[in-house]
Each structure stands twice: as C-alpha cells, then as structure tokens.
Design a protein around this motif. Structure first.
Motif, PDB file in Angstrom:
ATOM      1  N   VAL A  46      -2.457  11.436  -4.605  1.00 41.39           N
ATOM      2  CA  VAL A  46      -1.372  10.467  -4.707  1.00 41.39           C
ATOM      3  C   VAL A  46      -1.908   9.062  -4.963  1.00 41.39           C
ATOM      4  N   ALA A  47      -1.259   8.334  -5.885  1.00 35.57           N
ATOM      5  CA  ALA A  47      -1.506   6.896  -6.073  1.00 35.57           C
ATOM      6  C   ALA A  47      -0.300   6.140  -5.537  1.00 35.57           C
ATOM      7  N   LEU A  48      -0.554   5.167  -4.684  1.00 35.29           N
ATOM      8  CA  LEU A  48       0.509   4.339  -4.115  1.00 35.29           C
ATOM      9  C   LEU A  48       0.325   2.911  -4.618  1.00 35.29           C
ATOM     10  N   ILE A  49       1.300   2.454  -5.403  1.00 33.70           N
ATOM     11  CA  ILE A  49       1.213   1.139  -6.037  1.00 33.70           C
ATOM     12  C   ILE A  49       1.992   0.122  -5.202  1.00 33.70           C
ATOM     13  N   SER A  50       1.326  -0.977  -4.826  1.00 39.21           N
ATOM     14  CA  SER A  50       1.968  -2.034  -4.039  1.00 39.21           C
ATOM     15  C   SER A  50       1.886  -3.353  -4.787  1.00 39.21           C
ATOM     16  N   LYS A  51       3.035  -3.972  -5.000  1.00 34.22           N
ATOM     17  CA  LYS A  51       3.068  -5.208  -5.781  1.00 34.22           C
ATOM     18  C   LYS A  51       2.240  -6.323  -5.132  1.00 34.22           C
ATOM     19  N   ARG A  52       2.347  -6.422  -3.817  1.00 34.38           N
ATOM     20  CA  ARG A  52       1.523  -7.381  -3.070  1.00 34.38           C
ATOM     21  C   ARG A  52       0.660  -6.571  -2.090  1.00 34.38           C
ATOM     22  N   GLN A  53       0.679  -6.942  -0.820  1.00 32.38           N
ATOM     23  CA  GLN A  53       0.057  -6.125   0.217  1.00 32.38           C
ATOM     24  C   GLN A  53       1.081  -5.098   0.696  1.00 32.38           C
ATOM     25  N   MET A  54       0.625  -4.077   1.368  1.00 32.81           N
ATOM     26  CA  MET A  54       1.522  -2.983   1.737  1.00 32.81           C
ATOM     27  C   MET A  54       2.615  -3.391   2.714  1.00 32.81           C
ATOM     28  N   ASP A  55       2.385  -4.442   3.475  1.00 26.58           N
ATOM     29  CA  ASP A  55       3.392  -4.847   4.465  1.00 26.58           C
ATOM     30  C   ASP A  55       4.264  -5.995   3.991  1.00 26.58           C
ATOM     31  N   ASP A  56       4.270  -6.266   2.680  1.00 25.51           N
ATOM     32  CA  ASP A  56       5.030  -7.404   2.151  1.00 25.51           C
ATOM     33  C   ASP A  56       6.422  -7.037   1.654  1.00 25.51           C
ATOM     34  N   GLY A  57       6.834  -5.802   1.750  1.00 21.61           N
ATOM     35  CA  GLY A  57       8.140  -5.389   1.237  1.00 21.61           C
ATOM     36  C   GLY A  57       9.257  -5.590   2.241  1.00 21.61           C
ATOM     37  N   ALA A  58      10.476  -5.210   1.825  1.00 22.14           N
ATOM     38  CA  ALA A  58      11.664  -5.416   2.657  1.00 22.14           C
ATOM     39  C   ALA A  58      11.657  -4.545   3.909  1.00 22.14           C
ATOM     40  N   SER A  59      11.014  -3.374   3.849  1.00 24.06           N
ATOM     41  CA  SER A  59      11.012  -2.479   5.021  1.00 24.06           C
ATOM     42  C   SER A  59      10.459  -3.177   6.250  1.00 24.06           C
ATOM     43  N   ALA A  60       9.396  -3.952   6.056  1.00 22.55           N
ATOM     44  CA  ALA A  60       8.762  -4.627   7.196  1.00 22.55           C
ATOM     45  C   ALA A  60       9.651  -5.721   7.776  1.00 22.55           C
ATOM     46  N   TRP A  61      10.648  -6.167   7.010  1.00 21.59           N
ATOM     47  CA  TRP A  61      11.528  -7.247   7.479  1.00 21.59           C
ATOM     48  C   TRP A  61      12.718  -6.710   8.270  1.00 21.59           C
ATOM     49  N   ALA A  62      12.937  -5.395   8.228  1.00 18.00           N
ATOM     50  CA  ALA A  62      14.112  -4.822   8.888  1.00 18.00           C
ATOM     51  C   ALA A  62      14.004  -4.995  10.399  1.00 18.00           C
ATOM     52  N   GLN A  63      15.026  -5.609  10.992  1.00 18.19           N
ATOM     53  CA  GLN A  63      14.982  -5.900  12.424  1.00 18.19           C
ATOM     54  C   GLN A  63      15.706  -4.843  13.253  1.00 18.19           C
ATOM     55  N   GLY A  64      16.948  -4.509  12.838  1.00 18.78           N
ATOM     56  CA  GLY A  64      17.843  -3.750  13.705  1.00 18.78           C
ATOM     57  C   GLY A  64      17.347  -2.383  14.117  1.00 18.78           C
ATOM     58  N   GLY A  65      17.120  -1.472  13.176  1.00 16.26           N
ATOM     59  CA  GLY A  65      16.667  -0.138  13.549  1.00 16.26           C
ATOM     60  C   GLY A  65      17.086   0.914  12.550  1.00 16.26           C
ATOM     61  N   ILE A  66      17.153   2.154  13.044  1.00 15.61           N
ATOM     62  CA  ILE A  66      17.456   3.312  12.207  1.00 15.61           C
ATOM     63  C   ILE A  66      18.597   4.085  12.859  1.00 15.61           C
ATOM     64  N   ILE A 126      -4.764   9.745  -0.530  1.00 16.19           N
ATOM     65  CA  ILE A 126      -3.904   8.635  -0.979  1.00 16.19           C
ATOM     66  C   ILE A 126      -4.777   7.467  -1.412  1.00 16.19           C
ATOM     67  N   GLN A 127      -4.649   7.078  -2.661  1.00 18.10           N
ATOM     68  CA  GLN A 127      -5.365   5.902  -3.152  1.00 18.10           C
ATOM     69  C   GLN A 127      -4.362   4.759  -3.307  1.00 18.10           C
ATOM     70  N   VAL A 128      -4.603   3.687  -2.587  1.00 22.41           N
ATOM     71  CA  VAL A 128      -3.679   2.546  -2.572  1.00 22.41           C
ATOM     72  C   VAL A 128      -4.161   1.493  -3.561  1.00 22.41           C
ATOM     73  N   PHE A 129      -3.238   0.997  -4.374  1.00 19.91           N
ATOM     74  CA  PHE A 129      -3.531  -0.065  -5.332  1.00 19.91           C
ATOM     75  C   PHE A 129      -2.671  -1.270  -4.975  1.00 19.91           C
ATOM     76  N   GLU A 130      -3.220  -2.196  -4.190  1.00 21.52           N
ATOM     77  CA  GLU A 130      -2.487  -3.412  -3.837  1.00 21.52           C
ATOM     78  C   GLU A 130      -2.657  -4.458  -4.934  1.00 21.52           C
ATOM     79  N   ASN A 131      -1.722  -5.411  -4.985  1.00 16.46           N
ATOM     80  CA  ASN A 131      -1.704  -6.424  -6.041  1.00 16.46           C
ATOM     81  C   ASN A 131      -1.653  -5.781  -7.430  1.00 16.46           C
ATOM     82  N   HIS A 132      -0.869  -4.737  -7.533  1.00 16.22           N
ATOM     83  CA  HIS A 132      -0.628  -4.060  -8.809  1.00 16.22           C
ATOM     84  C   HIS A 132       0.888  -3.996  -9.035  1.00 16.22           C
ATOM     85  N   LEU A 133       1.293  -4.222 -10.260  1.00 18.75           N
ATOM     86  CA  LEU A 133       2.721  -4.285 -10.598  1.00 18.75           C
ATOM     87  C   LEU A 133       3.014  -3.393 -11.799  1.00 18.75           C
ATOM     88  N   ALA A 134       4.000  -2.518 -11.666  1.00 15.94           N
ATOM     89  CA  ALA A 134       4.396  -1.659 -12.786  1.00 15.94           C
ATOM     90  C   ALA A 134       5.053  -2.496 -13.879  1.00 15.94           C
TER      91      ALA A 134
END
Length: 536
Positions: A28-48, A146-154
């Motif tokens: 698997v290749a996992l492409i991250s536009k910035r760092q892996m924790d910079d997306g909206a998921s990490a900003w979610a406060q309330g819960g599931i 899993i190979q992570v590619f941070e600072n990569h943009l499709a």
C-alpha cells in the motif's frame, strides 16, 4: 514510475483505516498532502456516533439520521452504516484508541449531541479525532507493507481510456512531490480517494488548509458522477476571535447544556425550533445567521458557565485551554461564536462497496457520497462513515483478483514554463472564497447563484489557461480543484427548486413532497463506462 497494489490518496481516518486493513495482504502507498496529522480527522472534537447502550437501538440511530438529513438519506446506506457502528468502535478499540471510560458494562462514556435522541457519542474527552489519529498514525508508520509519502499531492488520476489503453479504468495517479517539485506516476491496481472535503472553497471554515476538494475534482475530471454537492454543512459554533483560525466549539458543548445567547444574554433558539440548542446543525446555523443579520451583530454567544469548572476541565479540556489562551474563561464567560463552512455532505457517488463509477477507483470518507448524510449530516456520523466504508472497501479490494500493473507514461513538462506571476493564483483564490461565502452560503437566492456561476466560469477559463502553460505547484493544483468543486456546488444548488436541509433558497422556501438526490453526470463520460456502471 512507482508501483503498488493499492494507492490511497489521503491520510485521514478513512485512508489510514483502509491502509491498516489491507496491510499484511497487499503493498500500500499512502499519500499525504502535508503531514499525516494535518487533515480534518485530527480536528474532530466531538466523537463517533454508534449504538453501544442496550437502551439505544440502530432503528433509533437510523431515524435520527433520516430526520437530520431531511429524509434524503439513502435508506440502504444509512442502515449499513448504523448497523456496523458497534463493530467500527470495537475495531478502533482493538487498535488501541483510548476512549473516555466510565463504569458502565460497556466501559465507555457516551455523550449526546444535537439531533441524537440518545447518548451514543463515543469520545476521547473533546479531542477524539486527534486521539484516533495519533493511535493509527503510530501503527501505520511502523507497518512494513505501508509506504507513506508525506508532502505529496495528487495532480490527477490516470485513466485508461484517456491513454487509449484497453483497460478503461483507473490505473493510478500523477503525484507531485512538494519538496522536490517533481511529478511522478504511481501505478496501482486499486486507487482510493480519501482526500476529505472542500471547506476551503468558503471564506470562513472550520476545516484545515488541506480541505480543497481534491478528490471530488479529480473524480469529476475522470468521468465519475457526483451527488448532493449543494449540501454544505455550516457548523453553528466556530470560535469568533481575531487570533483563532478555524477553531471549532464542539457540538457536545450544547449536548452537555450549553445555551446560545444574544449579546444582551437573551436566549433565542427556543423561538426558532422546539428542540432549541439541540436542534440539528442546519437549523441552528440558520437561526444564528438570522439573528446576526437582523441585529447587525458580529457573533452570538455560547454559554456553558453554569457548569462547574471541574466539569468543564474534564469534558472540554481542549476548548477550555484554547479559550483561556485567548482570554476567555468559559466557566465564567460565554464564548463568542459564528457559523462556518464545516462539512461537505455530497461528493463522489459510491455504492456500498465504496466503488465509484470508474473501475478500479474507490472513494471513502468526506470526499465520497454514500447517501448517508442526505441533506444534512447528523453530528458524529462522519468518523463512523470513515471506519465503516474503509472496511467495505478493504473487503471488496481483497476479494478482487489481482491484475498486472500498467506501465504509465511519465509526466510531460516539455511544453510548459515556470509561472511568471504567482499573484494571479492568490488573487483568484481570495476572489473565489469570498463570492462563494456571499452568494452560495447559508441562505441562497437564484440571483446569487447566477452571479456565482458567472464568476466561476471566468475564473475557470483563466485557471485552465494558467494550468496549460505553467508548471504545476501546490497552490495552482488546489485552486484548480477548488474552482471545479465550486462549480459543482453551484450547479447542484441551481438544480434544486426547493429548500431542504442545508440548502435554503429564498426563491423556493417550501420543501418538496418527495426527497430526490441531485446527481451530476460528466458530459465527457465515455459510453463504454456508462454501460459498465449500469451493470455494476
């Protein structure tokens, strides 16, 4: 050219969950536009949201979701998600997510949020997304498959029929390395869009800077249908402060007794809806917008000061600390709040296996439209959808026979040059976000939508010319995707001749008797793929 079994574009909860479910079986290749924790998921406060308490039921969760979604939620998708809720939570617990405990038989504290008839929100204090991401990131980084590619943009998807190949499906993607500036071809048997939403199309948003509609725009250009793009959820309570950029005040604050007040201290929600502060987000956001415009005020106030300081520190440590940094003691003072663009309810149309119209291409999370959210997302259903559909996508991918990976042509920069003036991009970005806020916001009219459409067409021509002549950059790619996404939002809004959920039109204030989704089909969609889609 790089080759993988599965290429996942996006590193939020949906992308990471899928990567972990596939690892051990596939590369698997996992492409991250910035760092892996910079997306909206990490900003979610309330819960599931999930049915954990035996006094609750999936039927109740289903009904709450349909009510919040203005009866536009797809019945099959909604049942599918709510019935897999408890399994999703258990999977996260198995990964090590430290949900806030209590002394019940199920061992997790459940809170309540607007639109829910029961306490069913599993959480980690008021920073659930960050805790989940931290747990999964550690597992992803240490997995050998899993190979992570941070600072990569499709940049764009690679589609067989555009290369005159026999395989007309998705063959991978061109990816820009933001550090080197080089574009590489990634070949994959399966490509998954998990790029999140499009909140940055608006001037005010709770979303991170990465939420630029990339997956939606790429899928549209590749020929996929998109659905329900007019339904942009505006979160009612974004912290209003000159030093607070995009800081969300969780729905759970109102769930635990927070009251909305005018500057003079008067409550106003009871006159807008009998559910008052616990009404769904679209109702609360419109009520706040109405009061602000009527009275010419910059914000309203969310008051939780009647709760003890100990209660607030325990339940809302992140919110308490951030507000205190800005001089607001929430145990003594109300919090100034305004609505802000928060969640893209529509997106790339998928089935219950997370498949898009294009063979080999999947979409999960906020970039997709499974039908779960209808005309308005019920609070805390989004993270649930990420986990449930990551499992569905994994099951389908693992059940599909492997095929030889395609040899892809390299990215061609032979006919472009370096951009002469970057100011064109920054100016167009600002113009787009401002007129989308003014004309395609919480309350809409046909005239406003026509004005927005006219400006989008002008911007699109300018950006397409720029894209054709200059080397791609992060800002250019994001602006191109935002303009495409804005166009889809406006097209969808213009087609809906009623008011429903998050789409409120002054020209069509009534709700139609039958709820129908808005589905946009790309006119450049090949006929052979149309036949494939109808048989899928």
């Amino acid at each position: 050219m790089k080759q993988f079994d599965v290429l996942i574009l996006g590193s939020g909860l949906a992308g990471q969950s899928l990567a972990l479910r596939l690892a051990g079986r596939l590369k698997v290749a996992l492409i991250s536009k910035r760092q892996m924790d910079d997306g909206a998921s990490a900003w979610a406060q309330g819960g599931i949201a999930a049915v954990i308490d035996p006094a609750d039921s999936t039927a109740s969760h289903y009904e709450d979701t349909q009510i919040a979604g203005a009866q536009l939620c797809d019945p099959a998708a909604t049942r599918f998600v709510v019935e897999h809720g408890a399994d999703a939570i258990q999977w996260l617990r198995d990964q090590g997510v430290p949900f806030t405990p209590d002394d019940t038989s199920w061992g997790m504290h459940l809170t309540r949020e607007g639109g829910h008839s029961h306490r069913r929100i599993v959480h980690v204090a008021d920073a659930t997304g960050a805790a989940v991401q931290e747990t999964l990131i550690d597992r992803v980084r240490h997995h050998p498959d899993i190979q992570v590619f941070e600072n990569h943009l499709a940049v764009d998807l690679i589609v067989g029929h555009k290369l005159d190949k026999r395989d007309s499906g998705c063959l991978g993607a061109y990816i820009l390395d933001l550090d080197s500036g080089r574009v590489e071809a990634f070949s994959a048997g399966h490509t998954v869009l998990a790029t999140g939403g499009a909140g940055k199309v608006y001037l005010y948003t709770t979303n991170p800077d990465t939420s630029t509609g990339d997956g939606i725009a790429m899928a549209w250009r590749a020929g996929c249908r998109v659905s329900n793009m007019e339904f942009i959820q505006f979160h009612p309570t974004c912290l209003y402060h000159p030093q607070a950029k995009s800081f969300l005040i969780s729905e759970a604050v109102r769930g635990e007794g927070g009251l909305l007040r005018l500057p003079d201290g008067t409550r106003f929600m009871p006159k807008h809806d009998p559910r008052a502060e616990l009404a769904p987000r679209d109702v609360v956001a419109r009520a706040i917008d109405f009061e602000m415009k009527k009275r010419g005020i910059d914000s309203v106030f969310l008051d939780i000061s009647h709760k003890s300081p100990e209660f607030l520190r325990e339940h809302f440590p992140t919110i308490s600390a951030r507000c205190l940094e800005l001089g607001i003691d929430i145990s003594k003072q109300p919090i100034p709040v305004v609505p802000a663009a928060h969640y893209t309810c529509g997106g790339v149309q998928i089935d219950l296996r997370a498949r898009t119209d294009l063979p080999g291409l999947y979409a999960i999370g906020e970039t997709s439209c499974s039908g779960l959210h209808g005309a308005n997302r019920l609070a805390s259903n989004s993270l649930l959808e990420c986990v449930v559909f990551s499992e569905a996508a994994a099951r389908d991918i693992l059940g599909t026979p492997r095929k030889p990976l395609s040899t892809l042509p390299p990215w061609d920069e032979s006919r472009v040059s370096d951009a002469d003036e970057e100011v064109v991009i920054s100016h167009n970005w600002e113009e787009l976000r401002r007129f989308m806020w003014d004309y395609v916001g919480i309350v809409r009219t046909s005239k406003r939508l026509e004005r927005a459409q006219h400006r989008i067409r002008l911007l699109k021509r300018e950006i397409d010319e720029y894209y054709a002549n200059f080397r791609v950059s992060n800002d250019l790619i994001e602006l191109r995707n935002l303009v495409t996404t804005a166009d889809l939002i406006v097209q969808s809004a213009m087609r809906r001749k009623e008011s429903r959920g998050l789409h409120f039109s002054k020209d069509y204030p009534q709700t139609a008797s039958k709820a129908k989704p808005t589905v946009l089909s790309n006119p450049h969609w090949p006929r052979d793929l149309k036949r494939w889609n109808q048989s899928a």
